[in-house]
Design an enzyme around this catalytic site. Structure first.
Site, PDB file in Angstrom:
ATOM      1  N   TRP A   1       0.830  -1.214   0.000  1.00 32.82           N
ATOM      2  CA  TRP A   1       0.000   0.000   0.000  1.00 32.82           C
ATOM      3  C   TRP A   1       0.856   1.252   0.000  1.00 32.82           C
ATOM      4  O   TRP A   1       0.388   2.333  -0.337  1.00 32.82           O
ATOM      5  CB  TRP A   1      -0.945   0.001   1.198  1.00 32.82           C
ATOM      6  CG  TRP A   1      -0.325   0.383   2.533  1.00 32.82           C
ATOM      7  CD1 TRP A   1       0.790  -0.140   3.095  1.00 32.82           C
ATOM      8  CD2 TRP A   1      -0.810   1.372   3.451  1.00 32.82           C
ATOM      9  NE1 TRP A   1       1.038   0.453   4.323  1.00 32.82           N
ATOM     10  CE2 TRP A   1       0.061   1.379   4.560  1.00 32.82           C
ATOM     11  CE3 TRP A   1      -1.900   2.237   3.457  1.00 32.82           C
ATOM     12  CZ2 TRP A   1      -0.113   2.220   5.656  1.00 32.82           C
ATOM     13  CZ3 TRP A   1      -2.076   3.080   4.550  1.00 32.82           C
ATOM     14  CH2 TRP A   1      -1.188   3.071   5.627  1.00 32.82           C
ATOM     15  N   ASP A   2       2.121   1.095   0.365  1.00 35.74           N
ATOM     16  CA  ASP A   2       3.041   2.228   0.408  1.00 35.74           C
ATOM     17  C   ASP A   2       3.050   2.994  -0.913  1.00 35.74           C
ATOM     18  O   ASP A   2       3.139   4.228  -0.927  1.00 35.74           O
ATOM     19  CB  ASP A   2       4.471   1.743   0.697  1.00 35.74           C
ATOM     20  CG  ASP A   2       4.570   0.931   1.972  1.00 35.74           C
ATOM     21  OD1 ASP A   2       3.809  -0.042   2.105  1.00 35.74           O
ATOM     22  OD2 ASP A   2       5.413   1.251   2.816  1.00 35.74           O
TER      23      ASP A   2
ATOM     24  N   GLU B   1      -0.273  -1.980  12.349  1.00 34.98           N
ATOM     25  CA  GLU B   1       0.012  -3.417  12.252  1.00 34.98           C
ATOM     26  C   GLU B   1       0.295  -4.065  13.603  1.00 34.98           C
ATOM     27  O   GLU B   1       0.608  -5.262  13.656  1.00 34.98           O
ATOM     28  CB  GLU B   1       1.170  -3.642  11.271  1.00 34.98           C
ATOM     29  CG  GLU B   1       0.767  -3.304   9.846  1.00 34.98           C
ATOM     30  CD  GLU B   1       1.924  -3.305   8.868  1.00 34.98           C
ATOM     31  OE1 GLU B   1       1.670  -3.350   7.656  1.00 34.98           O
ATOM     32  OE2 GLU B   1       3.097  -3.238   9.319  1.00 34.98           O
TER      33      GLU B   1
ATOM     34  N   LYS C   1       1.280   1.369  15.816  1.00 29.87           N
ATOM     35  CA  LYS C   1       2.546   1.398  15.083  1.00 29.87           C
ATOM     36  C   LYS C   1       2.726   2.683  14.295  1.00 29.87           C
ATOM     37  O   LYS C   1       3.808   3.281  14.277  1.00 29.87           O
ATOM     38  CB  LYS C   1       2.630   0.205  14.130  1.00 29.87           C
ATOM     39  CG  LYS C   1       3.886   0.195  13.259  1.00 29.87           C
ATOM     40  CD  LYS C   1       3.902  -0.978  12.294  1.00 29.87           C
ATOM     41  CE  LYS C   1       5.139  -0.939  11.409  1.00 29.87           C
ATOM     42  NZ  LYS C   1       5.180  -2.063  10.454  1.00 29.87           N
ATOM     43  N   GLN C   2       1.658   3.118  13.612  1.00 30.02           N
ATOM     44  CA  GLN C   2       1.795   4.219  12.664  1.00 30.02           C
ATOM     45  C   GLN C   2       0.430   4.855  12.410  1.00 30.02           C
ATOM     46  O   GLN C   2      -0.580   4.419  12.957  1.00 30.02           O
ATOM     47  CB  GLN C   2       2.375   3.710  11.343  1.00 30.02           C
ATOM     48  CG  GLN C   2       1.542   2.621  10.697  1.00 30.02           C
ATOM     49  CD  GLN C   2       2.268   1.905   9.566  1.00 30.02           C
ATOM     50  OE1 GLN C   2       3.445   2.107   9.303  1.00 30.02           O
ATOM     51  NE2 GLN C   2       1.552   1.020   8.894  1.00 30.02           N
TER      52      GLN C   2
END
Length: 779
Positions: free
Chosen positions: A354-355, A515, A582-583
């Site tokens: 997905w990055d 994640e 995580k993000q």
């Protein structure tokens, strides 16, 4: 003006802004023969009279266009040279070609196939002439890296320069130029050349020809991604590197070494060894113009668009190098995807996640839309793998007591629905894009990773990128032939993936962008992109006259975005409390997804989730946090300082001296261009105030980047037109059309409807929101 001291003599030079042809990279630089001679005397850069070396020379410690170092503390942070087809890190024995993989699906797994870098070499001075004062320089403007050493012979130095570049217009070509400047000595000098090409376990090469001047190799990858997928062949032709380069006294010698790579990947070559040799021979014949060709191509690329930051050279350098990392990893004529570790590495096995669509695609869409389109073409060419992955899952119709999970026996394309242990009629429908994709488009995520099975929002991420491209380009033919089939296929997957009904639906068994969460229900982000996919498919279908299931609207409207009314925040998923994440996850609802919400809720989400985010997580989180705080500055003045704080954190992983990105502050994947994409979004969508909405390009309140004096967003593409938007400390924002499109653009603001015409800039306050649209304003 800058004062430069040379042997106690001070020479004042007026600083200039350099515009290399049409390219504009923000940095106060001075280019002149006088300065070149001065810098030569200083030992900052050197070149002999016979050397084909051109410099845009900046301050002694580099600049926004030229990054210079005199010592390398960490060789793992050396930069790469790449051209979107091939790439290598300086000093690394490996070269990679975009799209060339070896290994069996998710078991080996499939990974980028290593090709020995036959131009990975170094020089050493004669024993009686030790080297001293080496200089290393990454020239962003012409996409080259130079290493210079100085051999002391008597009272004079013999400068030896090695310059590497991946030729931009001759995409199969890697070039190394070695210049030995013995002009100031009357004795012959012998410079040793030591090659370290490494070996490959991925491609079985055999020598077809060993000539005095070159070697020709032919090979094939060891293991195709699937049993029945293509075993790609590779041809390599490379120059013979001598052990010693001898240069007579008083002479300057330039020696050019070449490496050409071709493959049987679609669109490349039918006979790769033959074509690689032809490419090598053609380059030899044109060796005196090779660098000029390469430089001209990069000038054209830079001229198409970018971001200029004035008054802060260090920040401008991060912006410029970030654009280079993205543009050197992709190209319009080679439709393969981007990987988190850039083209020059095997980070994350070179897979696409997905990055690409969520983080790297948007900056390229703004400034280089044809390159961005090639990234979506990769998804379009690999829909068979997405359909296969959907079929490989068992859904509730197979076993109501079992959560959705892949049929491992059929995963990776070995079997399809109804075979290999599957039950006829089970599996999902439509396009379920793999979490990790490589050569075939099948799932290649290593089997040990739970993200492979549960992180499914990527399909919605692809749909959102498709929508963005259409809205930016207005390309109706592309929407009908490429965009709509992708979005409709993704919507079909989500419709088959949900459970419940007829008015309330849920998506269970997923991993969200955070994640650290596992096997959760109703991920806010996943549900949001699923809803977006369904509604966009319906809207486009109606506009194109293509009927789609009407129940998709009920599904979309029945998918919840979990919300805690007591705390006034969106929950990451059903049952979320305050676990460390995580993000960036929930904050992505506000941007890039632009889910409508009250500003108080947007603020609450930003405050809450910034406090529970792992400080050692990936950098792109902080760019999105900065974007969010800049959205609420008008009603929350303190948000501006918070935005600056998080924006600074967003590029803290750009490691000096060459601003190579690491995944986390302490390490991880190198060069992490996912972080690069997030950072550039902070520039354009955060401080630049840009938003791409249905039928309109919005410019909200804009701000200068921290500690800067100007910002130019150059070459912003919208419906075939090109637009420069600039602002400075005066508080004014100027809109200038540099290329007209097929339709008239208008600027809509509180001052009314204004025509945007080439040569007629329009000036507004940077605090005044304005929209650019085609035809007429819709009030």
């Amino acid at each position: 003006s800058k004062k430069i001291s040379c042997a106690s003599k001070k020479i004042s030079c007026a600083s200039k802004k350099i515009s290399c042809a049409s390219k504009k990279i923000s940095c106060a630089l001075l280019r002149s023969a006088v300065l070149l001679r001065l810098l030569l005397a200083l030992g900052v850069v050197t070149c002999g009279s016979g050397a084909a070396v051109e410099w845009a020379a900046g301050p002694a410690d580099g600049g926004a266009d030229l990054l210079v170092a005199r010592a390398i503390a960490n060789t793992t942070l050396l930069p790469s040279v790449a051209n979107g087809y091939l790439g290598t890190f300086i000093g690394a024995p490996a070269l990679y070609v975009s799209g060339l993989f070896n290994g069996r699906n998710w078991t080996t797994p499939s990974h980028r196939a290593l090709i020995p870098s036959f131009l990975n070499a170094n020089v050493s001075c004669p024993e009686a002439a030790p080297a001293h004062a080496p200089v290393y320089a990454l020239n962003i403007a012409n996409a080259s890296f130079t290493q210079s050493v100085f051999c002391r012979i008597g009272v004079h130095d013999v400068p030896v320069h090695m310059r590497w570049y991946a030729h931009r217009s001759r995409r199969s070509l890697l070039v190394l130029e070695v210049v030995v400047d013995n002009a100031r000595n009357d004795k012959e000098v012998a410079i040793k050349l030591v090659a370290n090409p490494g070996t490959s376990q991925d491609v079985s090469f055999r020598a077809l020809r060993k000539h005095t001047d070159y070697t020709l190799l032919s090979g094939q990858i060891e293991e195709p991604e699937e049993r029945r997928s293509q075993a790609v062949s590779v041809g390599v032709a490379y120059s013979t590197l001598p052990d010693v380069i001898e240069v007579s006294g008083g002479d300057v010698e330039t020696v050019t070494f070449l490496m050409a790579v071709r493959t049987t990947i679609q669109g490349d070559s039918q006979y790769p060894a033959v074509d690689a040799l032809q490419d090598l021979e053609g380059a030899i014949a044109a060796k005196h113009s090779l660098f000029h060709e390469h430089q001209q191509e990069w000038q054209k690329i830079w001229g198409e668009g970018g971001f200029e930051v004035g008054g802060n050279v260090e920040l401008a350098a991060v912006v410029n190098s970030s654009m280079y990392w993205l543009l050197s990893s992709a190209r319009a004529d080679w439709p393969w995807s981007l990987s988190p570790g850039s083209l020059a590495s095997n980070g994350y096995n070179g897979h696409s996640f997905w990055d690409c669509e969520t983080w790297m695609f948007p900056p390229l869409l703004l400034t280089h839309p044809i390159v961005a389109r090639s990234l979506l073409e990769y998804r379009h060419r690999h829909t068979a793998g997405a359909a296969l992955k959907a079929l490989s899952y068992r859904g509730e119709m197979c076993n109501a007591s079992a959560p959705p999970a892949p049929l491992l026996s059929s995963f990776g394309g070995v079997a399809s629905r109804g075979g290999g242990g599957g039950i006829a009629g089970c599996g999902y429908e439509g396009l379920m894009f793999p979490w990790e994709s490589a050569f075939t488009g099948n799932e290649v995520c290593p089997i040990a990773g739970s993200t492979c099975w549960f992180e499914q929002h990527i399909s919605g991420d692809v749909a959102f990128a498709v929508w963005q491209y259409y809205e930016a380009s207005g390309d109706e033919l592309w929407r009908r032939s490429v965009g709509f089939p992708l979005v409709a296929g993704i919507a079909k997957f989500w419709a088959s993936r949900v459970s419940g009904g007829p008015h309330s639906f849920s998506i269970a068994g997923v991993i969200p962008p955070d994640e650290y969460a596992y096997n959760v229900t109703n991920s806010a982000y996943t549900n949001a992109v699923a809803r977006f996919s369904l509604l966009t498919a319906l809207e486009w279908g109606e506009e194109l006259g293509i009927a789609l299931p009407s129940e998709w609207a009920s599904i979309a409207n029945g998918l919840p975005i979990p919300f805690d009314r007591e705390r006034g925040i969106h929950l990451e998923y059903d049952g979320y409390t305050n676990d460390t994440i995580k993000q960036a996850d929930v904050i992505l609802l506000g941007f890039p997804l632009m889910v409508p919400m009250q500003q108080s809720r947007r603020k609450n989400d930003l405050i809450f989730y910034s406090e529970v985010t792992d400080p050692n997580g990936p950098a792109m989180t902080w760019s999105m946090t900065a974007v969010g705080y800049l959205e609420i500055v008008r009603d929350e003045p303190s948000a501006f300082a918070k935005a600056a704080y998080y924006f600074e954190r967003s590029f803290a992983n750009a490691q000096k001296p060459f601003l190579v990105w690491t995944e986390t502050p302490t390490g991880g994947t190198v060069n992490f261009i996912t972080g690069v994409g997030g950072f550039l979004q902070g520039v354009a969508f955060g401080y630049g105030g840009l938003r791409l909405r249905a039928g309109v390009l919005c410019f909200g309140a804009a701000h200068l980047l921290p500690n800067s004096t100007s910002l130019v967003m150059r070459g912003i593409n919208y419906h075939g037109a090109s637009l420069d938007v600039s602002m400075d400390a005066s508080g004014e924002r100027t809109f200038s059309v540099t290329k007209a499109g097929p339709n008239q653009l208008v600027l809509c603001s509180q001052e009314g409807q204004l025509l945007l015409l080439p040569g007629s800039p329009l000036v507004l306050s940077s605090e005044v929101p304005a929209n650019v649209t085609v035809g007429a304003c819709s009030w």
